[in-house]
Motif scaffolding. Sequence first.
Motif, PDB file in Angstrom:
ATOM      1  N   HIS A  87      43.857  65.070  35.805  1.00 48.60           N
ATOM      2  CA  HIS A  87      44.818  66.042  36.339  1.00 48.60           C
ATOM      3  C   HIS A  87      45.150  65.656  37.783  1.00 48.60           C
ATOM      4  O   HIS A  87      45.118  66.485  38.688  1.00 48.60           O
ATOM      5  CB  HIS A  87      44.234  67.450  36.263  1.00 48.60           C
ATOM      6  CG  HIS A  87      43.737  67.783  34.898  1.00 48.60           C
ATOM      7  ND1 HIS A  87      44.599  68.060  33.855  1.00 48.60           N
ATOM      8  CD2 HIS A  87      42.492  67.830  34.387  1.00 48.60           C
ATOM      9  CE1 HIS A  87      43.888  68.283  32.763  1.00 48.60           C
ATOM     10  NE2 HIS A  87      42.618  68.140  33.054  1.00 48.60           N
ATOM     11  N   HIS A  88      45.504  64.382  37.949  1.00 49.90           N
ATOM     12  CA  HIS A  88      45.735  63.780  39.261  1.00 49.90           C
ATOM     13  C   HIS A  88      46.678  64.617  40.132  1.00 49.90           C
ATOM     14  O   HIS A  88      46.372  64.900  41.292  1.00 49.90           O
ATOM     15  CB  HIS A  88      46.285  62.360  39.085  1.00 49.90           C
ATOM     16  CG  HIS A  88      46.561  61.654  40.369  1.00 49.90           C
ATOM     17  ND1 HIS A  88      45.595  60.928  41.012  1.00 49.90           N
ATOM     18  CD2 HIS A  88      47.676  61.591  41.137  1.00 49.90           C
ATOM     19  CE1 HIS A  88      46.107  60.433  42.128  1.00 49.90           C
ATOM     20  NE2 HIS A  88      47.367  60.816  42.224  1.00 49.90           N
ATOM     21  N   SER A  89      47.822  65.017  39.600  1.00 49.92           N
ATOM     22  CA  SER A  89      48.815  65.722  40.425  1.00 49.92           C
ATOM     23  C   SER A  89      48.312  67.091  40.875  1.00 49.92           C
ATOM     24  O   SER A  89      48.589  67.522  41.997  1.00 49.92           O
ATOM     25  CB  SER A  89      50.150  65.847  39.688  1.00 49.92           C
ATOM     26  OG  SER A  89      49.989  66.597  38.515  1.00 49.92           O
ATOM     27  N   ILE A  90      47.567  67.784  40.022  1.00 51.96           N
ATOM     28  CA  ILE A  90      47.042  69.095  40.397  1.00 51.96           C
ATOM     29  C   ILE A  90      45.952  68.933  41.455  1.00 51.96           C
ATOM     30  O   ILE A  90      45.929  69.665  42.449  1.00 51.96           O
ATOM     31  CB  ILE A  90      46.510  69.860  39.173  1.00 51.96           C
ATOM     32  CG1 ILE A  90      47.653  70.164  38.207  1.00 51.96           C
ATOM     33  CG2 ILE A  90      45.814  71.155  39.591  1.00 51.96           C
ATOM     34  CD1 ILE A  90      47.218  70.763  36.894  1.00 51.96           C
ATOM     35  N   LEU A  91      45.054  67.962  41.263  1.00 48.05           N
ATOM     36  CA  LEU A  91      44.001  67.724  42.248  1.00 48.05           C
ATOM     37  C   LEU A  91      44.605  67.297  43.583  1.00 48.05           C
ATOM     38  O   LEU A  91      44.186  67.771  44.642  1.00 48.05           O
ATOM     39  CB  LEU A  91      43.007  66.677  41.737  1.00 48.05           C
ATOM     40  CG  LEU A  91      41.839  66.357  42.669  1.00 48.05           C
ATOM     41  CD1 LEU A  91      41.035  67.620  43.014  1.00 48.05           C
ATOM     42  CD2 LEU A  91      40.934  65.309  42.032  1.00 48.05           C
ATOM     43  N   GLU A  92      45.600  66.439  43.538  1.00 43.56           N
ATOM     44  CA  GLU A  92      46.261  65.995  44.766  1.00 43.56           C
ATOM     45  C   GLU A  92      46.899  67.185  45.497  1.00 43.56           C
ATOM     46  O   GLU A  92      46.762  67.325  46.717  1.00 43.56           O
ATOM     47  CB  GLU A  92      47.315  64.941  44.445  1.00 43.56           C
ATOM     48  CG  GLU A  92      47.968  64.339  45.672  1.00 43.56           C
ATOM     49  CD  GLU A  92      48.893  63.196  45.291  1.00 43.56           C
ATOM     50  OE1 GLU A  92      48.784  62.154  45.948  1.00 43.56           O
ATOM     51  OE2 GLU A  92      49.707  63.343  44.356  1.00 43.56           O
ATOM     52  N   ALA A  93      47.561  68.057  44.757  1.00 41.74           N
ATOM     53  CA  ALA A  93      48.170  69.245  45.364  1.00 41.74           C
ATOM     54  C   ALA A  93      47.109  70.165  45.962  1.00 41.74           C
ATOM     55  O   ALA A  93      47.298  70.725  47.048  1.00 41.74           O
ATOM     56  CB  ALA A  93      49.003  69.994  44.331  1.00 41.74           C
ATOM     57  N   LEU A  94      45.985  70.306  45.268  1.00 44.45           N
ATOM     58  CA  LEU A  94      44.883  71.114  45.778  1.00 44.45           C
ATOM     59  C   LEU A  94      44.376  70.544  47.101  1.00 44.45           C
ATOM     60  O   LEU A  94      44.213  71.271  48.081  1.00 44.45           O
ATOM     61  CB  LEU A  94      43.744  71.169  44.760  1.00 44.45           C
ATOM     62  CG  LEU A  94      42.417  71.753  45.245  1.00 44.45           C
ATOM     63  CD1 LEU A  94      42.558  73.234  45.550  1.00 44.45           C
ATOM     64  CD2 LEU A  94      41.329  71.525  44.220  1.00 44.45           C
ATOM     65  N   LEU A  95      44.143  69.243  47.135  1.00 45.61           N
ATOM     66  CA  LEU A  95      43.625  68.606  48.344  1.00 45.61           C
ATOM     67  C   LEU A  95      44.602  68.717  49.506  1.00 45.61           C
ATOM     68  O   LEU A  95      44.193  68.881  50.656  1.00 45.61           O
ATOM     69  CB  LEU A  95      43.283  67.139  48.069  1.00 45.61           C
ATOM     70  CG  LEU A  95      42.121  66.917  47.105  1.00 45.61           C
ATOM     71  CD1 LEU A  95      42.002  65.443  46.737  1.00 45.61           C
ATOM     72  CD2 LEU A  95      40.813  67.447  47.677  1.00 45.61           C
ATOM     73  N   GLU A  96      45.887  68.647  49.209  1.00 45.49           N
ATOM     74  CA  GLU A  96      46.903  68.731  50.268  1.00 45.49           C
ATOM     75  C   GLU A  96      47.108  70.149  50.783  1.00 45.49           C
ATOM     76  O   GLU A  96      47.408  70.346  51.951  1.00 45.49           O
ATOM     77  CB  GLU A  96      48.235  68.173  49.762  1.00 45.49           C
ATOM     78  CG  GLU A  96      48.230  66.676  49.589  1.00 45.49           C
ATOM     79  CD  GLU A  96      49.528  66.141  49.003  1.00 45.49           C
ATOM     80  OE1 GLU A  96      50.464  66.936  48.761  1.00 45.49           O
ATOM     81  OE2 GLU A  96      49.602  64.925  48.778  1.00 45.49           O
ATOM     82  N   SER A  97      46.955  71.146  49.926  1.00 49.87           N
ATOM     83  CA  SER A  97      47.302  72.515  50.320  1.00 49.87           C
ATOM     84  C   SER A  97      46.112  73.385  50.727  1.00 49.87           C
ATOM     85  O   SER A  97      46.307  74.430  51.347  1.00 49.87           O
ATOM     86  CB  SER A  97      48.064  73.204  49.194  1.00 49.87           C
ATOM     87  OG  SER A  97      47.231  73.381  48.068  1.00 49.87           O
ATOM     88  N   ALA A  98      44.903  72.983  50.393  1.00 44.69           N
ATOM     89  CA  ALA A  98      43.731  73.819  50.666  1.00 44.69           C
ATOM     90  C   ALA A  98      43.428  73.914  52.158  1.00 44.69           C
ATOM     91  O   ALA A  98      43.669  72.974  52.914  1.00 44.69           O
ATOM     92  CB  ALA A  98      42.516  73.255  49.932  1.00 44.69           C
ATOM     93  N   ASP A  99      42.889  75.049  52.551  1.00 43.90           N
ATOM     94  CA  ASP A  99      42.319  75.183  53.882  1.00 43.90           C
ATOM     95  C   ASP A  99      40.977  74.457  53.834  1.00 43.90           C
ATOM     96  O   ASP A  99      40.172  74.694  52.922  1.00 43.90           O
ATOM     97  CB  ASP A  99      42.077  76.645  54.232  1.00 43.90           C
ATOM     98  CG  ASP A  99      43.365  77.421  54.441  1.00 43.90           C
ATOM     99  OD1 ASP A  99      44.368  76.815  54.884  1.00 43.90           O
ATOM    100  OD2 ASP A  99      43.369  78.631  54.153  1.00 43.90           O
ATOM    101  N   VAL A 100      40.724  73.577  54.785  1.00 37.30           N
ATOM    102  CA  VAL A 100      39.478  72.807  54.812  1.00 37.30           C
ATOM    103  C   VAL A 100      38.663  73.261  56.016  1.00 37.30           C
ATOM    104  O   VAL A 100      39.157  73.264  57.146  1.00 37.30           O
ATOM    105  CB  VAL A 100      39.765  71.291  54.886  1.00 37.30           C
ATOM    106  CG1 VAL A 100      38.467  70.498  54.901  1.00 37.30           C
ATOM    107  CG2 VAL A 100      40.637  70.862  53.703  1.00 37.30           C
TER     108      VAL A 100
END
Length: 135
Positions: free
Chosen positions: A29-42
């Motif tokens: 689920h590359h695109s979903i994981l990538e979106a998660l990593l880009e949008s999450a507060d870290v």
Amino acid sequence: MSTTLLLGERTLTELDHARLAKLLDTSPHHSILEALLESADVIRSREVPSDIVTMYSQVTVVDARSGERRKLVVCYPHDADPASGFVSVLSPVGISLIGLRLGATAHWTLPGGAEGSARVTEISFQPEASGDYTT
């Protein structure tokens, strides 16, 4: 519906973010994981609130349709054992749970197209809340 809308608001620890980034190329689920990593507060592991689902958190979810309660642990692929409640963070259910806040609803689509959702009703264990910042 956009991937970001599916993800909603998420918080990841720096360590979880870094480890998930290393799994990006192996994720089905590359695109979903990538979106998660880009949008999450870290945030730093020591600063994560205890009501956030982090890696190896033990959570209770209630299925939106059936009302069934289920205990799950979000884990890395090598520790996954769905029959025992250990769901890979790279699975549709796992990726929908990571970074959610207690009370939030996870939404996912299974490979066959079936959609599901469940509300996080309890976080009975979170590694960071118990002082484990390395899991």
